[in-house]
Scaffold this motif. Structure first.
Motif, PDB file in Angstrom:
ATOM      1  N   PRO A   1     -10.095  10.841  -4.279  1.00 16.94           N
ATOM      2  CA  PRO A   1     -10.754   9.584  -4.683  1.00 16.94           C
ATOM      3  C   PRO A   1     -12.114   9.382  -4.042  1.00 16.94           C
ATOM      4  O   PRO A   1     -12.998   8.765  -4.646  1.00 16.94           O
ATOM      5  CB  PRO A   1      -9.755   8.503  -4.240  1.00 16.94           C
ATOM      6  CG  PRO A   1      -8.926   9.139  -3.190  1.00 16.94           C
ATOM      7  CD  PRO A   1      -8.817  10.580  -3.595  1.00 16.94           C
TER       8      PRO A   1
ATOM      9  N   LEU B   1       2.466   3.034  -4.303  1.00 16.72           N
ATOM     10  CA  LEU B   1       1.906   4.155  -5.060  1.00 16.72           C
ATOM     11  C   LEU B   1       2.139   5.497  -4.370  1.00 16.72           C
ATOM     12  O   LEU B   1       2.591   6.453  -5.025  1.00 16.72           O
ATOM     13  CB  LEU B   1       0.415   3.921  -5.302  1.00 16.72           C
ATOM     14  CG  LEU B   1      -0.320   5.004  -6.107  1.00 16.72           C
ATOM     15  CD1 LEU B   1       0.290   5.141  -7.490  1.00 16.72           C
ATOM     16  CD2 LEU B   1      -1.811   4.676  -6.202  1.00 16.72           C
TER      17      LEU B   1
ATOM     18  N   LYS C   1     -14.646  -3.529  -2.553  1.00 18.44           N
ATOM     19  CA  LYS C   1     -14.899  -2.449  -3.496  1.00 18.44           C
ATOM     20  C   LYS C   1     -16.289  -1.870  -3.335  1.00 18.44           C
ATOM     21  O   LYS C   1     -16.649  -0.930  -4.014  1.00 18.44           O
ATOM     22  CB  LYS C   1     -14.717  -2.956  -4.928  1.00 18.44           C
ATOM     23  CG  LYS C   1     -13.285  -3.392  -5.218  1.00 18.44           C
ATOM     24  CD  LYS C   1     -13.105  -3.713  -6.676  1.00 18.44           C
ATOM     25  CE  LYS C   1     -11.656  -4.100  -6.952  1.00 18.44           C
ATOM     26  NZ  LYS C   1     -11.413  -4.356  -8.368  1.00 18.44           N
TER      27      LYS C   1
ATOM     28  N   CYS D   1      -5.059   3.304  -0.526  1.00 22.10           N
ATOM     29  CA  CYS D   1      -3.803   3.897  -0.051  1.00 22.10           C
ATOM     30  C   CYS D   1      -3.997   5.329   0.433  1.00 22.10           C
ATOM     31  O   CYS D   1      -3.033   6.092   0.533  1.00 22.10           O
ATOM     32  CB  CYS D   1      -2.732   3.839  -1.140  1.00 22.10           C
ATOM     33  SG  CYS D   1      -3.033   4.885  -2.573  1.00 22.10           S
TER      34      CYS D   1
ATOM     35  N   PRO E   1     -13.560   1.016 -10.591  1.00 22.46           N
ATOM     36  CA  PRO E   1     -12.421   0.642 -11.448  1.00 22.46           C
ATOM     37  C   PRO E   1     -11.206   0.281 -10.593  1.00 22.46           C
ATOM     38  O   PRO E   1     -11.042   0.787  -9.478  1.00 22.46           O
ATOM     39  CB  PRO E   1     -12.171   1.911 -12.271  1.00 22.46           C
ATOM     40  CG  PRO E   1     -13.465   2.655 -12.237  1.00 22.46           C
ATOM     41  CD  PRO E   1     -14.094   2.351 -10.913  1.00 22.46           C
ATOM     42  N   ASP E   2     -10.366  -0.578 -11.116  1.00 25.31           N
ATOM     43  CA  ASP E   2      -9.210  -1.046 -10.344  1.00 25.31           C
ATOM     44  C   ASP E   2      -8.310   0.096  -9.894  1.00 25.31           C
ATOM     45  O   ASP E   2      -7.793   0.093  -8.775  1.00 25.31           O
ATOM     46  CB  ASP E   2      -8.403  -2.054 -11.170  1.00 25.31           C
ATOM     47  CG  ASP E   2      -9.156  -3.370 -11.356  1.00 25.31           C
ATOM     48  OD1 ASP E   2     -10.051  -3.654 -10.533  1.00 25.31           O
ATOM     49  OD2 ASP E   2      -8.858  -4.092 -12.325  1.00 25.31           O
ATOM     50  N   TRP E   3      -8.109   1.083 -10.780  1.00 24.68           N
ATOM     51  CA  TRP E   3      -7.227   2.194 -10.418  1.00 24.68           C
ATOM     52  C   TRP E   3      -7.802   3.011  -9.260  1.00 24.68           C
ATOM     53  O   TRP E   3      -7.067   3.455  -8.365  1.00 24.68           O
ATOM     54  CB  TRP E   3      -6.983   3.103 -11.626  1.00 24.68           C
ATOM     55  CG  TRP E   3      -8.222   3.735 -12.199  1.00 24.68           C
ATOM     56  CD1 TRP E   3      -9.017   3.242 -13.190  1.00 24.68           C
ATOM     57  CD2 TRP E   3      -8.827   4.974 -11.788  1.00 24.68           C
ATOM     58  NE1 TRP E   3     -10.075   4.090 -13.439  1.00 24.68           N
ATOM     59  CE2 TRP E   3      -9.983   5.164 -12.602  1.00 24.68           C
ATOM     60  CE3 TRP E   3      -8.503   5.937 -10.843  1.00 24.68           C
ATOM     61  CZ2 TRP E   3     -10.811   6.275 -12.469  1.00 24.68           C
ATOM     62  CZ3 TRP E   3      -9.327   7.049 -10.708  1.00 24.68           C
ATOM     63  CH2 TRP E   3     -10.469   7.211 -11.516  1.00 24.68           C
ATOM     64  N   LEU E   4      -9.134   3.187  -9.246  1.00 22.59           N
ATOM     65  CA  LEU E   4      -9.758   3.939  -8.167  1.00 22.59           C
ATOM     66  C   LEU E   4      -9.768   3.124  -6.876  1.00 22.59           C
ATOM     67  O   LEU E   4      -9.564   3.667  -5.782  1.00 22.59           O
ATOM     68  CB  LEU E   4     -11.182   4.329  -8.562  1.00 22.59           C
ATOM     69  CG  LEU E   4     -11.971   5.153  -7.534  1.00 22.59           C
ATOM     70  CD1 LEU E   4     -11.224   6.436  -7.176  1.00 22.59           C
ATOM     71  CD2 LEU E   4     -13.368   5.479  -8.057  1.00 22.59           C
ATOM     72  N   ASP E   5      -9.987   1.829  -7.008  1.00 22.12           N
ATOM     73  CA  ASP E   5      -9.974   0.967  -5.825  1.00 22.12           C
ATOM     74  C   ASP E   5      -8.600   0.981  -5.157  1.00 22.12           C
ATOM     75  O   ASP E   5      -8.487   1.071  -3.931  1.00 22.12           O
ATOM     76  CB  ASP E   5     -10.347  -0.455  -6.232  1.00 22.12           C
ATOM     77  CG  ASP E   5     -10.411  -1.392  -5.038  1.00 22.12           C
ATOM     78  OD1 ASP E   5     -11.223  -1.134  -4.132  1.00 22.12           O
ATOM     79  OD2 ASP E   5      -9.635  -2.362  -5.004  1.00 22.12           O
ATOM     80  N   ARG E   6      -7.552   0.921  -5.966  1.00 16.16           N
ATOM     81  CA  ARG E   6      -6.196   0.969  -5.410  1.00 16.16           C
ATOM     82  C   ARG E   6      -5.916   2.322  -4.770  1.00 16.16           C
ATOM     83  O   ARG E   6      -5.276   2.406  -3.717  1.00 16.16           O
ATOM     84  CB  ARG E   6      -5.185   0.690  -6.524  1.00 16.16           C
ATOM     85  CG  ARG E   6      -3.750   0.568  -6.019  1.00 16.16           C
ATOM     86  CD  ARG E   6      -2.790   0.361  -7.169  1.00 16.16           C
ATOM     87  NE  ARG E   6      -1.412   0.283  -6.692  1.00 16.16           N
ATOM     88  CZ  ARG E   6      -0.352   0.314  -7.480  1.00 16.16           C
ATOM     89  NH1 ARG E   6      -0.516   0.412  -8.797  1.00 16.16           N
ATOM     90  NH2 ARG E   6       0.861   0.250  -6.976  1.00 16.16           N
ATOM     91  N   TRP E   7      -6.411   3.363  -5.396  1.00 16.70           N
ATOM     92  CA  TRP E   7      -6.237   4.720  -4.869  1.00 16.70           C
ATOM     93  C   TRP E   7      -6.949   4.861  -3.523  1.00 16.70           C
ATOM     94  O   TRP E   7      -6.407   5.430  -2.570  1.00 16.70           O
ATOM     95  CB  TRP E   7      -6.795   5.706  -5.887  1.00 16.70           C
ATOM     96  CG  TRP E   7      -6.441   7.143  -5.658  1.00 16.70           C
ATOM     97  CD1 TRP E   7      -5.774   7.676  -4.590  1.00 16.70           C
ATOM     98  CD2 TRP E   7      -6.741   8.241  -6.521  1.00 16.70           C
ATOM     99  NE1 TRP E   7      -5.639   9.038  -4.736  1.00 16.70           N
ATOM    100  CE2 TRP E   7      -6.225   9.408  -5.909  1.00 16.70           C
ATOM    101  CE3 TRP E   7      -7.394   8.350  -7.751  1.00 16.70           C
ATOM    102  CZ2 TRP E   7      -6.357  10.669  -6.495  1.00 16.70           C
ATOM    103  CZ3 TRP E   7      -7.517   9.596  -8.329  1.00 16.70           C
ATOM    104  CH2 TRP E   7      -7.000  10.743  -7.709  1.00 16.70           C
TER     105      TRP E   7
ATOM    106  N   ASN F   1       0.808  -1.223   0.000  1.00 15.26           N
ATOM    107  CA  ASN F   1       0.000   0.000   0.000  1.00 15.26           C
ATOM    108  C   ASN F   1       0.840   1.271   0.000  1.00 15.26           C
ATOM    109  O   ASN F   1       0.302   2.375  -0.158  1.00 15.26           O
ATOM    110  CB  ASN F   1      -0.932   0.011   1.212  1.00 15.26           C
ATOM    111  CG  ASN F   1      -2.076  -0.979   1.076  1.00 15.26           C
ATOM    112  OD1 ASN F   1      -2.439  -1.363  -0.027  1.00 15.26           O
ATOM    113  ND2 ASN F   1      -2.638  -1.407   2.197  1.00 15.26           N
TER     114      ASN F   1
END
Length: 280
Positions: A66, A7, A276, A94, A85-91, A4
């Protein structure tokens, strides 16, 4: 190792490098090329003391952006059960790390500001200014507006902002989270978090005052660095103002309580990852 943190650290490195290079050109190189002044000593204290608040403010804005984007997606989808979306979930996952990095850079800025009076260049400029007034037998009048401009960001930067920043950082520790319920945690991280963002943005705006209106402040057509750092926080705050309007906020609350837009497929609930679908 520390997935985590990957990024946030990449973002921090990129922002730090960008603002450092920008200020190196804006403050140091410009003075050397245009005026023949050797100001490279500013690389040690003055330039980092501008990099730290710029990066801290942008990182704090990235911590709350986010959540606003997720709310907009939920409004668009009409349900909280559809995957982000995966990018938003990762954002989203973290955000704590982004906030802790913002806290660290904010504390560094405060420390570097406190040592400003003992810097040789600061003492030299102050003493030569006094000597010049004595030789010319003139007294520089007290500027009440300038006093307010300087004292206000200093007050914010050394009182309310550090306290709120530290509170946000402390409540993000797992040991503290275990002793707080969801409503308390959400109040601190959301309500007080946005208050911190408002104060930090106001701190930058008051510090800048009307500098962005002066053509002399634009070196090679480049604006002061604080102008760049204020863009994203202002965007985040504008989005938040829109999202907390009664009609929109009421709809978001209903969606996060399980309401779905009529016509949505009711059979997709079991296929959605809980990670998510968590309310923000």
């Amino acid at each position: 190792l520390f997935p985590n943190w990957t990024l946030p650290l990449w973002i921090t490195t990129g922002l730090s490098a960008f603002f450092f290079c920008y200020l190196l050109v804006y403050d140091v190189t410009y003075a050397y090329v245009e005026d023949g002044k050797d100001l490279f000593y500013r690389i040690m204290i003055a330039v980092p003391n501008k990099v730290f608040p710029d990066v801290s403010l942008v990182m704090l804005a990235l911590c709350y952006l986010p959540g606003a984007l997720a709310a907009i997606l939920q409004l668009h989808n009409g349900t909280k059960y559809r995957r982000f979306p995966d990018w938003l979930d990762r954002w989203l996952q973290c955000r704590k790390q982004l906030g802790l990095v913002a806290l660290a850079f904010g504390l560094l800025h405060m420390i570097f500001t406190l040592i400003k009076p003992i810097r040789y260049s600061f003492m030299y400029s102050r003493d030569t200014g006094v000597i010049k007034q004595i030789k010319e037998n003139v007294t520089k009048p007290f500027d009440n507006t300038e006093a307010w401009r300087i004292k206000t960001p200093l007050f914010h930067g050394h009182s309310g902002i550090p306290a709120l920043f530290l509170l946000l950082g402390i409540t993000s520790w797992p040991s503290v989270q275990q002793h707080t319920n969801w409503r308390e945690f959400r109040f601190v991280q959301s309500k007080l978090g946005y208050l911190t963002l408002v104060l930090c943005t106001g701190h930058g705006l008051v510090y800048g005052w009307n500098k962005f209106l002066k053509p002399s402040r634009y070196h090679w057509c480049l604006p002061p660095s604080y102008v760049l750092s204020l863009v994203l926080p202002c965007v985040v705050l504008m989005l938040k103002l829109v999202l907390i309007t009664p009609c929109i906020h009421h709809r978001i609350t209903r969606i996060r309580n399980g309401w779905e837009k009529p016509g949505k497929n009711q059979g997709h609930h079991t296929t959605v990852s809980l990670g998510k679908a968590t309310s923000l």
